[in-house]
Motif scaffolding. Structure first.
Motif, short mmCIF file in Angstrom:
data_model
loop_
_atom_site.label_atom_id
_atom_site.label_comp_id
_atom_site.label_asym_id
_atom_site.label_seq_id
_atom_site.Cartn_x
_atom_site.Cartn_y
_atom_site.Cartn_z
N ASP A 97 0.83 -1.20 0.00
CA ASP A 97 0.00 0.00 0.00
C ASP A 97 0.87 1.26 0.00
OD1 ASP A 97 -2.33 -1.45 0.04
OD2 ASP A 97 -2.47 -1.48 2.23
N LEU A 98 0.23 2.38 -0.28
CA LEU A 98 0.95 3.66 -0.29
C LEU A 98 1.31 4.07 1.13
CD1 LEU A 98 -1.34 5.59 -2.80
CD2 LEU A 98 0.87 4.51 -3.29
N PRO A 99 2.46 4.71 1.32
CA PRO A 99 2.82 5.24 2.64
C PRO A 99 1.75 6.19 3.16
CG PRO A 99 4.71 5.29 1.18
CD PRO A 99 3.53 4.92 0.33
N SER A 100 1.56 6.20 4.46
CA SER A 100 0.43 6.93 5.05
C SER A 100 0.48 8.43 4.80
CB SER A 100 0.39 6.66 6.56
OG SER A 100 1.64 7.01 7.16
N ALA A 101 1.68 9.02 4.80
CA ALA A 101 1.77 10.48 4.67
C ALA A 101 1.89 10.94 3.23
CB ALA A 101 2.96 10.99 5.47
N LEU A 102 2.02 10.01 2.28
CA LEU A 102 2.33 10.39 0.91
C LEU A 102 1.23 11.22 0.27
CD1 LEU A 102 3.93 10.20 -1.74
CD2 LEU A 102 2.80 8.01 -2.16
N VAL A 103 -0.01 10.75 0.33
CA VAL A 103 -1.10 11.42 -0.38
C VAL A 103 -1.30 12.83 0.17
CG1 VAL A 103 -3.57 11.35 -0.90
CG2 VAL A 103 -2.21 9.25 -0.99
N GLY A 104 -1.17 12.99 1.48
CA GLY A 104 -1.32 14.32 2.06
C GLY A 104 -0.27 15.29 1.54
N GLU A 105 0.99 14.83 1.42
CA GLU A 105 2.04 15.68 0.90
C GLU A 105 1.81 16.06 -0.56
OE1 GLU A 105 6.09 14.62 1.69
OE2 GLU A 105 5.56 13.53 3.51
N VAL A 106 1.34 15.09 -1.34
CA VAL A 106 1.07 15.36 -2.74
C VAL A 106 -0.08 16.36 -2.87
CG1 VAL A 106 0.28 14.35 -4.92
CG2 VAL A 106 1.98 13.15 -3.54
N ALA A 107 -1.13 16.17 -2.07
CA ALA A 107 -2.30 17.05 -2.15
C ALA A 107 -1.98 18.48 -1.75
CB ALA A 107 -3.42 16.50 -1.26
N GLU B 172 7.02 14.39 -8.62
CA GLU B 172 8.33 13.75 -8.44
C GLU B 172 9.12 14.38 -7.30
OE1 GLU B 172 10.11 14.02 -12.27
OE2 GLU B 172 9.25 12.12 -12.98
N ALA B 173 8.88 15.67 -7.06
CA ALA B 173 9.56 16.33 -5.95
C ALA B 173 9.18 15.71 -4.62
CB ALA B 173 9.23 17.82 -5.94
N VAL B 174 7.95 15.20 -4.53
CA VAL B 174 7.50 14.53 -3.31
C VAL B 174 7.96 13.07 -3.29
CG1 VAL B 174 5.48 13.81 -1.97
CG2 VAL B 174 5.50 16.05 -3.10
N LEU B 175 7.84 12.41 -4.44
CA LEU B 175 8.11 10.97 -4.50
C LEU B 175 9.58 10.63 -4.32
CD1 LEU B 175 5.74 9.67 -7.31
CD2 LEU B 175 5.31 10.06 -4.88
N GLY B 176 10.47 11.61 -4.46
CA GLY B 176 11.88 11.33 -4.25
C GLY B 176 12.17 10.78 -2.86
N ARG B 177 11.27 11.02 -1.92
CA ARG B 177 11.44 10.52 -0.55
C ARG B 177 10.71 9.21 -0.32
NH1 ARG B 177 10.19 15.89 -0.06
NH2 ARG B 177 8.08 15.45 0.72
N TYR B 178 10.00 8.71 -1.34
CA TYR B 178 9.19 7.50 -1.18
C TYR B 178 9.54 6.50 -2.29
CZ TYR B 178 6.37 10.34 1.99
OH TYR B 178 5.94 11.12 3.02
N PRO B 179 10.58 5.68 -2.09
CA PRO B 179 11.00 4.78 -3.16
C PRO B 179 10.12 3.54 -3.34
CG PRO B 179 12.36 4.45 -1.23
CD PRO B 179 11.47 5.61 -0.92
N THR B 180 9.07 3.41 -2.52
CA THR B 180 8.21 2.23 -2.65
C THR B 180 7.00 2.50 -3.53
OG1 THR B 180 6.98 2.84 -0.64
CG2 THR B 180 8.89 1.36 -0.39
N VAL B 181 7.03 3.60 -4.28
CA VAL B 181 5.90 3.91 -5.16
C VAL B 181 6.40 4.24 -6.56
CG1 VAL B 181 4.48 4.77 -3.25
CG2 VAL B 181 5.89 6.36 -4.56
N ASN B 182 5.50 4.08 -7.53
CA ASN B 182 5.79 4.43 -8.92
C ASN B 182 4.86 5.53 -9.38
OD1 ASN B 182 7.94 2.80 -9.60
ND2 ASN B 182 6.67 1.09 -10.27
N LEU B 183 5.37 6.42 -10.21
CA LEU B 183 4.55 7.45 -10.84
C LEU B 183 4.42 7.10 -12.32
CD1 LEU B 183 3.11 10.21 -11.05
CD2 LEU B 183 5.37 11.25 -11.42
N MET B 184 3.20 7.04 -12.81
CA MET B 184 2.94 6.69 -14.21
C MET B 184 1.79 7.53 -14.74
SD MET B 184 3.11 2.53 -13.86
CE MET B 184 2.29 2.56 -12.26
N ASP B 185 1.85 7.78 -16.06
CA ASP B 185 0.66 8.31 -16.70
C ASP B 185 -0.23 7.13 -17.07
OD1 ASP B 185 1.80 7.15 -18.97
OD2 ASP B 185 2.60 9.03 -19.71
#
Length: 824
Positions: A523-533, A665-678
Motif C-alpha cells: 500500500d501507499l505510505p500513510s503520509a504520501l497522499v497528504g504531501e502530494v495534495a 516527483e519532488a514529493v516521491l523522491g522521498r518515497y522509493p516504494t511507489v511508482n509514478l505513471m501516466d
C-alpha cells in the motif's frame, strides 16, 4: 533379414534425414527440459537452507500475526540458548544514486546481529551490527555505484525513506530471497521501525554447544506459549527444501505440457514419413515376399529400421538438448525470472530421452508397417507395385464430421453454460474433428487457396494444386501437424491481446486522471497522499481506498471522479457526494429499502443517501452491487488507518502536465516504494505480465511449429522421390526448371497455408469462447484479433514453406531427364 534392413537404412539415409530431424528436435526438447529442471532442482537443494545453516530451533507464529519483540528476549533468556533473534521479511524501496527509485521488487529482511545465527554469504564488508547500518545484494550495489560507507536511503510502507550507512554486500542469488530485484538487510529494530510492523515473523534460536536440543525445544515451547510453533533444525531445512523443490516441480509440469505438444507433432511427422516411405517400397516389399519373406519378417524389419533411426536421432537430440537447456536459461534470464543452478546431465535424463525417442519412432511406424505386410507377392510382377492413393473411409469421415461439429458447438455454448471445462473439451474435440475429417477438409481448402494461383500461373498452378490434393491422407496429416502448434500459438496470441484490451478498457473506465501513483507490492505510505495534495500545482488527488464492513464494500470517492465508473444514476445527484452524503448502489439500496434522502449509519456516524447509482464493477469480498461511496474526508474519518495501493492525480487548472509531473516527483523522491505513471504507462505495467507470458509461451511452442514445418519439407521431399519418373516426363515435354521449382514451391505453400489457417481458426475459436465466458462471469472481455501478429504467423509459415521447397526442387532437377525416365 537384419543385414538387409541395415543396408536398406544406410542406402536411404538421406531420404530419412528429415524424418530423423523431427525426432531430434522432439527429443531435444525433452532432454533440454530435463537437463534444465535437474539443474534448478540441484540449485534448489544446495541453497534451500542458506539462511538456517546455524539455526537449531525456530519459533513460528501459529495463533497470532506476528511474534512480539519481547518474546525474543524471553527466548534468549532460556538456559542453553546461545543466541536468539527475530526475523521478518517485507518489501521496501531503495533511492538510487540518481535520486530515483531503484526498479524491481525489493525484499527487506531483518538480519541477526548475533554471530551464532549469521548465515549470509558476505561478498564485501560485513553484516550490520547496529541501528543505521544496511547491507545490499552485490549486484544492486554495483549497478547503483554504492561504495561501502555510502549513505543509502531506504523506504517502506511506514513512511518516507530514511538514510542508512552501507556496511556490506551479500550474495542471495538462487535463494528464496532472490525475487528478481534488490535485497535489503537491516538489524531487527530498524526493520520494524521502517516497515511499521509490530513484531517478527519468526525467531531464530542457536543452542549452546552440547545442549540437549530435545529438552531445549520443550523449554522454548513453554516460553513461546500455545499460539506459537517450535520447529527443529531438520524440520526447518526439510520444509525449505520442500518449498524450493515444489516450485521447481510446478515449473517442470508447465514445461512438460509444451514438451507433450512437441512430441505429438513429431509423432504426426514421423508416422506420415513412414507411411510415404513404405508406400514407395511396395515393389521391393513384394519382391521380398515373393522370394520367401514372411509377413512377420517384413513387419519386424520395418520396426527394426524405425528403432535404429529413433535411437540415432535420439542420441543427437540429447546433445542438442544441452544447447536447448542453455537457451531456455537465457530466455528466462531475459524475462527477469530468477534461475537457480546450472545445467545437470544425468544418466536418467539420457536414458529417458533415448527410450522416449526410440519408442515414439517405433510406435509411429507400427501402422504403416502393418499395412506393408498386406502387400501380396504378386504385386512385384505387376504395376500394382505403385499403390494408388486412397481416400479416408466413410466411417472415419462421418465420425470426424460429428466430432468437429460437437467441438464447435461446445466452444459456442461454453459461455452460456458458464463452464471453462467446456472450452477445453470443445477445443480438443474440434482438433480431433480436424484430424479425422482432414482428408476432405484439407484438400478442399487447398483447392480454394489454389484458385488464385491457378488463375495466375495457369498450367503450372494446375499441376501444383493437383499434386497437393493427390493423396488426401498425406496432405491432411502434414497440415494437421501444423494445426497443433499454430493453433496453440494463435490461442495465446488472441487471448493475450483480448486480455490486454480488457485491462485497458477497465483502466479507461476506472482511472479518470492524467497521473497514477501505485505502491510497489504494498500500500501507499500513510503520509504520501497528504504531501502530494498540498502541492499547489495539483488539483484532484484521490487515494483509492475501500473497506468491507458487514458484507458491504465502503469506498472512498472524489466528487470530480465518482462518475467515471457509474453506468447510470437511478435517482438523485451523484456529484453531491460529500460530507455526510453518500452514494448507494442499486442492489444494496433494494436490499435495505433505501432511497434518496434515506438515513443510514456507518461506524456509528449518521449519513444520508445523495443518490442511488449503478456501475460496472464486480463484487469482491462483498456481494456484487453492495457498495457505498463516501467522500475522501468521511472515509478518512471512519477508517484513518486504511490505506490504498493507488492514487489518482490531475494537474490544477492552468498547470501543464510537465509541471504537474515535476511537482509529484519532488514529493516521491522521498518515497522509493511507489511508482509514478501516466495512464499509458499504468496500462503497460498491468499488461506487462501478459506480454512476458506470451513471449515465453510462443518461444516454447515455436519448436512444435518448426517440427511441423520440417514435416512439410519431408513430405514434399519424399513426394519428389515418388514422382521422379513423372517429373522427368513433364521436363521432357517442355516444363522448364523454373516452372518445376514453382510447382514444388506452390505445393509447399498450400500445405503450410492450409495448416496455418486451420490452426489460427481453431486457436481464435478457443480464445473467443474463453473471452465470452469471462465476460459472462462478470469481466469486461471481448475477443480482439491481433491481425498483425496473426498475419505474421501466416507470413512465416509461407516463407518457411518456400524455403522447405528448395531442397526437394534441387533433388528433382539434379538427375538427367533420360536417367529419371528409366527410374523404376
Amino acid at each position: 533379414m537384419i543385414r538387409l534392413t541395415l543396408r536398406s537404412l544406410r542406402a536411404e539415409a538421406l531420404r530419412m534425414l528429415l524424418s530423423a530431424l523431427a525426432v531430434v528436435l522432439g527429443v531435444a526438447f525433452v532432454a533440454g527440459t530435463m537437463i534444465f529442471v535437474d539443474g534448478m532442482r540441484s540449485g534448489a537443494y544446495e541453497r534451500a537452507g542458506t539462511f538456517d545453516r546455524h539455526t537449531d530451533l525456530g519459533v513460528y507464529s501459529a495463533g497470532r500475526e506476528v511474534l512480539p519483540p519481547a518474546l525474543v528476549d524471553r527466548v534468549r533468556a532460556v538456559d542453553q540458548v546461545a543466541a536468539a533473534a527475530g526475523e521478518l521479511t517485507n518489501t521496501a524501496g531503495i533511492v538510487g544514486a540518481d535520486g530515483r527509485p531503484v526498479l524491481g521488487f525489493t525484499m527487506l529482511v531483518a538480519i541477526p546481529t548475533e554471530d551464532a545465527l549469521r548465515s549470509y554469504d558476505v561478498v564485501a564488508g560485513r553484516l550490520p551490527d547496529r541501528a543505521g547500518e544496511v547491507v545490499l545484494d552485490a549486484p544492486t550495489a554495483a549497478e547503483e555505484g554504492f561504495a561501502l560507507g555510502a549513505v543509502v536511503r531506504i523506504g517502506a510502507t511506514g513512511g518516507a525513506a530514511r538514510p542508512y550507512t552501507l556496511v556490506g554486500t551479500v550474495d542471495v542469488a538462487g535463494t528464496a530471497r532472490d525475487v528478481g530485484g534488490p535485497f535489503v538487510g537491516l538489524v531487527g529494530p530498524d526493520a520494524l521501525a521502517l516497515t511499521g510492523e509490530r513484531g517478527y515473523g519468526r525467531i531464530l534460536v542457536a543452542a549452546r554447544p552440547g545442549a540437549d536440543v530435545a529438552a531445549l525445544t520443550d523449554q522454548v515451547r513453554a516460553v513461546a506459549g500455545l499460539d506459537a510453533t517450535v520447529k527443529s533444525r531438520q524440520q526447518i531445512l526439510d520444509e525449505a527444501v520442500e518449498d524450493a523443490v515444489r516450485n521447481v516441480d510446478q515449473f517442470r509440469m508447465l514445461l512438460l505440457i509444451f514438451v507433450g505438444v512437441a512430441i505429438v507433432v513429431a509423432g504426426f511427422v514421423i508416422a506420415n514419413t513412414f507411411a510415404i516411405v513404405l508406400a514407395q517400397r511396395t515393389r521391393r516389399t513384394a519382391l521380398l515376399r515373393l522370394i520367401g519373406a514372411t509377413r512377420g519378417q517384413v513387419f519386424r524389419s520395418t520396426l527394426l529400421e524405425s528403432a535404429v533411426l529413433g535411437l540415432v536421432a535420439s542420441a543427437l537430440g540429447v546433445l542438442l538438448g544441452v544447447a536447448l537447456a542453455g537457451g531456455l536459461r537465457l530466455l528466462l534470464s531475459g524475462l527477469d525470472v530468477p534461475v537457480t543452478g546450472g545445467l545437470t546431465v544425468t544418466g536418467t535424463t539420457v536414458l529417458t530421452s533415448l527410450l522416449l525417442g526410440t519408442g515414439l519412432t517405433v510406435c509411429a511406424a507400427l501402422l504403416p508397417a502393418w499395412r506393408g505386410t498386406r502387400i501380396a507377392p504378386v504385386a512385384a510382377l505387376t504395376d500394382a507395385a505403385v499403390q494408388p492413393s486412397r481416400g479416408a473411409g466413410r466411417v472415419r469421415l462421418g465420425v470426424g464430421a460429428v466430432v468437429l461439429t460437437v467441438g464447435v458447438a461446445a466452444l459456442a455454448g461454453a459461455a452460456s453454460a458458464g463452464q471453462l471445462l467446456l472450452v477445453a473439451i470443445g477445443g480438443v474435440l474440434a482438433f480431433f474433428g480436424i484430424v479425422l475429417f482432414g482428408p476432405v477438409l484439407v484438400p478442399a481448402l487447398a483447392r480454394v487457396f489454389g484458385w488464385p494461383v491457378r488463375r495466375v500461373l495457369g498450367t503450372t498452378g494446375d499441376l501444383a494444386v493437383a499434386n497437393t490434393v493427390r493423396n488426401p491422407r498425406r496432405v491432411a496429416a502434414t497440415a494437421t501437424a501444423l494445426v497443433i502448434g499454430i493453433g496453440l500459438v494463435s490461442a495465446f496470441m488472441v487471448g493475450a491481446r483480448s486480455t490486454k484490451d480488457g485491462i485497458e478498457r477497465s483502466v479507461d473506465a476506472q482511472i479518470g486522471t492524467d497521473f497514477v501513483i501505485s505502491g510497489i507490492g504494498q500500500d501507499l505510505p500513510s503520509a504520501l497522499v497528504g504531501e502530494v495534495a498540498s502541492r499547489p500545482e495539483l488539483g484532484v488527488v484521490h487515494e483509492q481506498r475501500s473497506r468491507v464492513v458487514d458484507h458491504v464494500e465502503i469506498r472512498a470517492a472524489h466528487p470530480a471522479l465518482v462518475g467515471r465508473t457509474l453506468s447510470g444514476v437511478l435517482a438523485g445527484d451523484a456529484e453531491r457526494v460529500g460530507p455526510g452524503l453518500v452514494l448507494v448502489h442499486r442492489e444494496l439500496a433494494r436490499a435495505r429499502g433505501w432511497r434518496v434522502g434515506s438515513p443510514l449509519t456507518l461506524a456509528g456516524r449518521p449519513f444520508r443517501v445523495a443518490a442511488v447509482v449503478t456501475d460496472d464493477t464486480t463484487g469482491g469480498e462483498a456481494p456484487a452491487g453492495h457498495v457505498i461511496d463516501l467522500s475522501d474526508q468521511d472515509f478518512a474519518t471512519l477508517f484513518p488507518a486504511q490505506r490504498g495501493y493507488l492514487a489518482e492525480i490531475d494537474p490544477a487548472t492552468g498547470v501543464s502536465p510537465e509541471r504537474a509531473r515535476d511537482a509529484i516527483e519532488a514529493v516521491l523522491g522521498r518515497y522509493p516504494t511507489v511508482n509514478l505513471m501516466d495512464q499509458g504507462a499504468y496500462k503497460k505495467s498491468l499488461t506487462g505480465t501478459v506480454d512476458m507470458l506470451l513471449a515465453f509461451v510462443t518461444a516454447l511452442l515455436g519448436l512444435a511449429v518448426v517440427i511441423a514445418l520440417v514435416g512439410v519439407a519431408n513430405t514434399l521431399s519424399l513426394s519428389v522421390v515418388e514422382r521422379t519418373r513423372e517429373n522427368a516426363v513433364l521436363r521432357a515435354v517442355g516444363l522448364t526448371r523454373g516452372r518445376m521449382r514453382a510447382v514444388l514451391a506452390v505445393e509447399a505453400v498450400l500445405m503450410a497455408l492450409v495448416g496455418a489457417v486451420l490452426g489460427i481458426g481453431l486457436g481464435t475459436g478457443v480464445s473467443a469462447s474463453t473471452m465470452a465466458l469471462l465476460d459472462r462471469l462478470g469481466g469486461d472481455f471481448h475477443v480482439v484479433l491481433p491481425l498483425r501478429q496473426l498475419g505474421l504467423i501466416l507470413g512465416v509459415a509461407v516463407l518457411a514453406a518456400l524455403l522447405a521447397s528448395v531442397l526437394p526442387a534441387r533433388r528433382a532437377l539434379s538427375r538427367p531427364v533420360v536417367e529419371a525416365l528409366a527410374d523404376q
